[in-house]
Scaffold this active site. Structure first.
Site, PDB file in Angstrom:
ATOM      1  N   LYS A 127      31.808  57.785  34.544  1.00  0.00           N
ATOM      2  CA  LYS A 127      33.204  58.625  33.833  1.00  0.00           C
ATOM      3  C   LYS A 127      32.923  59.362  32.553  1.00  0.00           C
ATOM      4  CE  LYS A 127      35.913  55.302  36.431  1.00  0.00           C
ATOM      5  NZ  LYS A 127      36.570  53.970  36.430  1.00  0.00           N
ATOM      6  N   PRO A 159      27.022  73.148  36.566  1.00  0.00           N
ATOM      7  CA  PRO A 159      26.165  74.112  36.230  1.00  0.00           C
ATOM      8  C   PRO A 159      25.751  74.413  34.695  1.00  0.00           C
ATOM      9  CG  PRO A 159      27.650  75.293  37.159  1.00  0.00           C
ATOM     10  CD  PRO A 159      28.439  73.932  37.244  1.00  0.00           C
ATOM     11  N   GLU A 160      24.478  74.606  34.240  1.00  0.00           N
ATOM     12  CA  GLU A 160      24.653  75.044  32.896  1.00  0.00           C
ATOM     13  C   GLU A 160      25.245  76.502  32.625  1.00  0.00           C
ATOM     14  OE1 GLU A 160      20.489  76.716  30.592  1.00  0.00           O
ATOM     15  OE2 GLU A 160      20.466  74.787  31.474  1.00  0.00           O
TER      16      GLU A 160
END
Length: 357
Positions: free
Chosen positions: A29, A2-3
């Site tokens: 990756k 998440p930010e």
DNA sequence: GTTGGATGACTACGAGTCCTCCAACA
């Protein structure tokens, strides 16, 4: 990921700590962190490529894990640190760069493009190889690693050393048959059927999604419970009773059943020792154990050079390695930024080192 | 105490190298 709300960047790329908003996107990756200085429209990208042991962790700044080579500190009190933890220092990062050009669409986030990329290029020489080796080709299977290929092939009972094109063309035929058969079904029934009978490419998406969905910190070896959960999730890779072989690139492939027609010759299938103890029938002369592969002490070669003697004994694999060949000198501006290798001697350093962080 | 293998990817084109940790072994 998440930010992150508000972070301070700490490191030698920024001389003074500045406030940044950081957002992250992942592909295969690689992970790209976009740093947006608060109060400015300009952004800066950092692209990380994970090695075998690289990962990000968010933890209290006062309790940094070992091998936390890069740290982004939050402005809260007490501060936390977003760390790039990389035990083996195989990971790398580049400043202000885009995704690596020769990687295909991500199997997780770009599934349709990934599927099309494979199906449209079945005549590529990459698919002349065994399916287990083709699955590690990041040009087509961006994000599939060693344990994922074992898990995917195991679930479909595909021999790992079957030719990749044979497997994928058979899958293509099955897909066409399925389409004809399912043409009258509703979308939800089609999706249900797909989930119940996934093909190889669908599993290349679904299996990594399982790992992501199972638990947030599933792969963090520092949390033994999570790591135990990951090991419990594995059905084939490193599982007692499964066979293993070295592929043509030296990577170990775990599987069950026959290896397939393209298996390396002169190599014997190995089984996990726990299974050998439990299964007396598996104790055949074909089984190779670590002990049998080891060179007897009496047969050890003397040091080949005075330099090796001067270096003293080395542990593990390093002992048997050849000396590194000298690489041409490269200016720091010409090379991608890599994690610092503080213990390397200059002669062994092949690339420019990243600034210490 | 020693050895080799481990969730990658590079160079050079097969096999070695980068690095650290740890289970298995004598």
């Amino acid at each position: 990921m998440p930010e992150c709300p508000e972070l301070h960047l700490a490191g030698r790329y920024i001389n003074e700590a500045e406030a940044y908003r950081i957002s992250a996107t992942a592909r295969g990756k690689e992970l790209r962190l976009t740093l947006a200085p608060l109060g400015s429209g300009a952004t800066q990208d950092l692209v990380f490529r994970f090695g075998m042991s690289g990962s990000f962790r968010l933890c209290p700044a006062a309790e940094l894990p070992r091998h936390a080579h890069l740290r982004f500190l939050t402005s809260e009190s007490p501060p936390r640190a977003l760390c790039f933890v990389d035990v083996r220092r195989f990971g790398s990062w580049r400043l202000g760069d885009a995704w690596q050009l020769d990687r295909g669409p991500c199997v997780v986030s770009e599934y349709q493009a990934f599927r099309e990329n494979v199906m449209k290029n079945l005549d590529d020489k990459a698919f002349d190889k065994p399916i287990c080796e083709a699955l590690l080709n990041q040009k087509f299977f961006n994000g599939i690693g060693n344990y994922l290929r074992a898990e995917i092939l195991y679930r479909l009972k595909i021999p790992p050393f079957e030719k990749a094109r044979t497997v994928l063309e058979a899958m293509k035929d099955q897909e066409q048959t399925r389409r004809k058969k399912n043409s009258s079904l509703t979308l939800s029934k089609k999706l249900k059927q797909m989930r119940n009978n996934p093909d190889l490419l669908e599993l290349c998406h679904a299996v990594p999604m399982e790992v992501i969905a199972t638990e947030k910190n599933l792969l963090d070896p520092d949390h033994s419970d999570n790591y135990a959960a990951f090991k419990n999730w594995l059905q084939c890779y490193l599982v007692p009773g499964m066979s293993s072989l070295r592929d043509h690139n030296g990577r170990t492939i775990w599987f069950q059943g026959e290896p397939g027609p393209m298996a390396p010759k002169g190599q014997r299938s190995r089984k996990k020792r726990a299974q050998l103890k439990a299964d007396p029938e598996a104790l055949t002369p074909e089984v190779t154990t670590r002990a049998s592969k080891r060179r007897p002490k009496t047969a050890e070669k003397p040091p080949e050079s005075a330099e090796e003697v001067a270096d003293g004994p080395r542990k593990g694999r390093a002992r048997g390695r050849k000396k590194a060949t000298a690489a041409p000198a490269l200016s720091q501006a010409e090379v991608p930024v890599k994690a610092k290798r503080s213990r390397q001697t200059p002669a062994r350093r092949r690339r420019g080192a990243a600034p210490a962080v």
